[in-house]
Scaffold this motif. Structure first.
Motif, short mmCIF file in Angstrom:
data_model
loop_
_atom_site.label_atom_id
_atom_site.label_comp_id
_atom_site.label_asym_id
_atom_site.label_seq_id
_atom_site.Cartn_x
_atom_site.Cartn_y
_atom_site.Cartn_z
N PHE A 115 0.82 -1.06 -0.08
CA PHE A 115 -0.04 -0.01 -0.03
C PHE A 115 0.95 1.17 -0.01
O PHE A 115 1.64 1.34 0.70
CB PHE A 115 -0.90 -0.07 1.19
CG PHE A 115 -1.77 -1.08 1.21
CD1 PHE A 115 -2.90 -1.20 0.54
CD2 PHE A 115 -1.58 -2.10 2.24
CE1 PHE A 115 -3.64 -2.57 0.64
CE2 PHE A 115 -2.38 -3.46 2.54
CZ PHE A 115 -3.44 -3.53 1.65
N ARG A 173 -3.82 7.73 -0.16
CA ARG A 173 -2.62 6.55 -0.93
C ARG A 173 -2.80 6.71 -2.35
O ARG A 173 -3.87 7.08 -3.03
CB ARG A 173 -3.00 5.47 -0.33
CG ARG A 173 -4.53 4.70 -0.51
CD ARG A 173 -4.28 3.55 0.38
NE ARG A 173 -5.62 2.74 0.20
CZ ARG A 173 -6.61 2.67 0.85
NH1 ARG A 173 -6.59 3.75 1.90
NH2 ARG A 173 -7.70 2.04 0.92
N LEU A 215 -2.53 4.68 -5.86
CA LEU A 215 -3.08 3.43 -6.18
C LEU A 215 -1.70 2.79 -7.30
O LEU A 215 -2.05 1.74 -7.71
CB LEU A 215 -4.43 3.34 -6.78
CG LEU A 215 -5.44 3.83 -5.85
CD1 LEU A 215 -6.80 3.79 -6.68
CD2 LEU A 215 -5.66 3.24 -4.79
N TYR A 243 -0.41 -1.34 -8.37
CA TYR A 243 -1.19 -2.36 -8.20
C TYR A 243 -1.19 -3.27 -9.31
O TYR A 243 -1.33 -2.75 -10.67
CB TYR A 243 -2.68 -2.11 -7.80
CG TYR A 243 -2.76 -1.35 -6.46
CD1 TYR A 243 -1.91 -1.44 -5.67
CD2 TYR A 243 -3.99 -1.50 -5.80
CE1 TYR A 243 -1.95 -0.90 -4.38
CE2 TYR A 243 -4.39 -0.85 -4.79
CZ TYR A 243 -3.25 -0.87 -3.80
OH TYR A 243 -3.56 -0.15 -2.58
N THR A 278 -13.67 3.30 -6.20
CA THR A 278 -12.13 2.76 -6.65
C THR A 278 -12.58 1.22 -6.89
O THR A 278 -11.53 0.87 -7.88
CB THR A 278 -11.34 2.86 -5.27
OG1 THR A 278 -11.33 4.32 -4.78
CG2 THR A 278 -10.01 2.00 -5.53
N ILE A 327 -7.30 -8.18 -4.69
CA ILE A 327 -6.54 -7.04 -4.50
C ILE A 327 -7.60 -5.87 -4.12
O ILE A 327 -7.32 -4.77 -3.46
CB ILE A 327 -5.54 -6.60 -5.69
CG1 ILE A 327 -4.51 -7.48 -5.93
CG2 ILE A 327 -5.03 -5.32 -5.64
CD1 ILE A 327 -3.55 -7.21 -6.93
N GLU A 357 -8.49 -6.03 -0.65
CA GLU A 357 -7.41 -5.80 0.36
C GLU A 357 -7.23 -4.06 0.25
O GLU A 357 -6.78 -3.87 1.32
CB GLU A 357 -5.99 -6.36 -0.25
CG GLU A 357 -5.79 -7.54 0.03
CD GLU A 357 -4.44 -8.25 -0.13
OE1 GLU A 357 -3.33 -7.67 0.47
OE2 GLU A 357 -4.35 -9.05 -0.90
N ASP A 358 -7.36 -3.72 -0.87
CA ASP A 358 -7.22 -2.22 -0.75
C ASP A 358 -8.33 -1.36 0.11
O ASP A 358 -8.11 -0.70 0.78
CB ASP A 358 -7.16 -1.55 -2.36
CG ASP A 358 -7.19 -0.08 -2.22
OD1 ASP A 358 -6.27 0.46 -1.81
OD2 ASP A 358 -8.40 0.35 -2.55
N TYR A 359 -9.52 -2.19 -0.22
CA TYR A 359 -10.69 -1.75 0.53
C TYR A 359 -10.53 -1.84 2.15
O TYR A 359 -10.74 -0.89 2.71
CB TYR A 359 -12.12 -2.43 0.10
CG TYR A 359 -13.34 -2.01 0.89
CD1 TYR A 359 -13.95 -0.74 0.52
CD2 TYR A 359 -13.73 -2.79 1.97
CE1 TYR A 359 -15.14 -0.50 1.22
CE2 TYR A 359 -14.80 -2.55 2.59
CZ TYR A 359 -15.53 -1.54 2.44
OH TYR A 359 -16.74 -1.05 3.39
N THR A 417 -8.45 0.57 4.40
CA THR A 417 -8.84 1.79 4.92
C THR A 417 -9.22 1.70 6.40
O THR A 417 -8.99 2.63 6.99
CB THR A 417 -10.24 2.19 4.14
OG1 THR A 417 -9.98 2.60 2.91
CG2 THR A 417 -10.93 3.24 4.94
#
Length: 271
Positions: free
Chosen positions: A4, A16, A18, A21, A171, A184, A187-189, A192
């Protein structure tokens, strides 16, 4: 496991980049092009310098409502275009205002949930379901993609209040268009929650004296945090259509095959 790329902004803990990715075909999102964040009203002069000088920020998209913007106005940045693009209307707002310091708001909401015999989890599920299926919200996300398609230079940053619900779903839709794997996206979500944990803990502490008979830590974590079940609402919505992702994006947010190719050309590195 992904890396991240948090942006070190003292006034926006959920900011952040992105970039980096990986997509299903092995390409990667270009760095310093796509930025997600919570609201920017607490950013410092140094924060804004970082965004403009280190990330070449050119456009900010504000997903908040008029009420939220009046309460916490944007801070103008020379050379940066600000676009107001509310994802939900005032009547659908509820907890997506995400203001941890407003104890009254939480108390009122908890009272309403009790009257309806609705759990906080059920409430959040209904918020996500509404955003994923309401024509207004989907048309606004369609406009979001049009802005991205016209962003040929520099970085674009999109935010709501905390940068979790409206930003999280927007997103995720972008990731789907770019062929980022679902694991992914999730994971990104969920990251937060890590970014916002200090604010969530502070909100629970503020609320506890007002609601001594309630597990405020669990309540606030549910309402202001993120859970896998929340973002799964989007994937479940797509699954129920029984359409490929490309057709879902075409029919809901007006992303046809050519626009998806154009997005990839703009935001993915070449193989």
């Amino acid at each position: 496991m992904i890396t991240f790329n948090k942006i070190a902004l003292s006034g926006a803990p959920n900011a952040r980049d992105l970039g980096g990715y990986e997509t299903t075909d092995g390409r990667r999102i270009k760095p310093k092009r796509l930025l997600r964040s919570g609201e920017l009203s607490r950013t410092t002069e140094e924060d804004r310098r970082i965004l403009t000088e280190e990330y070449n920020l050119k456009t900010v998209i504000d997903f908040r409502t008029d009420t939220e913007r009046l309460d916490k106005p944007e801070i103008g940045i020379p050379g940066v275009e600000f676009i107001h693009l509310p994802i939900i209307d005032e009547s659908t707002l509820g907890i997506t205002r995400e203001k941890p310091a407003e104890r009254e708001m939480f108390g009122d909401l908890f009272g309403e949930l009790a009257k309806k015999n609705q759990s906080p989890e059920e409430y959040m599920a209904s918020v996500y379901q509404s955003i994923c299926t309401t024509d207004f919200s989907l048309k606004q996300y369609g406009r979001f993609f049009e802005i991205l398609l016209n962003q040929t230079d520099g970085a674009v940053l999109w935010h709501c209040s905390a940068g979790k619900d409206r930003v999280g779903l927007g997103t995720a839709l972008l990731f789907l268009a770019l062929d980022v794997p679902q694991e992914i996206i999730i994971e990104d979500y969920l990251f937060t929650g890590t970014c916002l944990q200090a604010e969530i803990d502070a909100a629970a502490s503020l609320l506890a004296p007002r609601m001594p008979d309630v597990d405020t830590a669990s309540l606030v974590q549910c309402l202001l945090g993120v859970r896998r079940s929340y973002i799964d609402t989007l994937f479940d919505t797509i699954s129920r259509t029984e359409k490929p992702v490309s057709e879902f994006l075409r029919d809901t947010v007006n992303l046809d095959k050519q626009k998806i190719l154009d997005l990839k050309k703009l935001y993915l590195e070449n193989k």
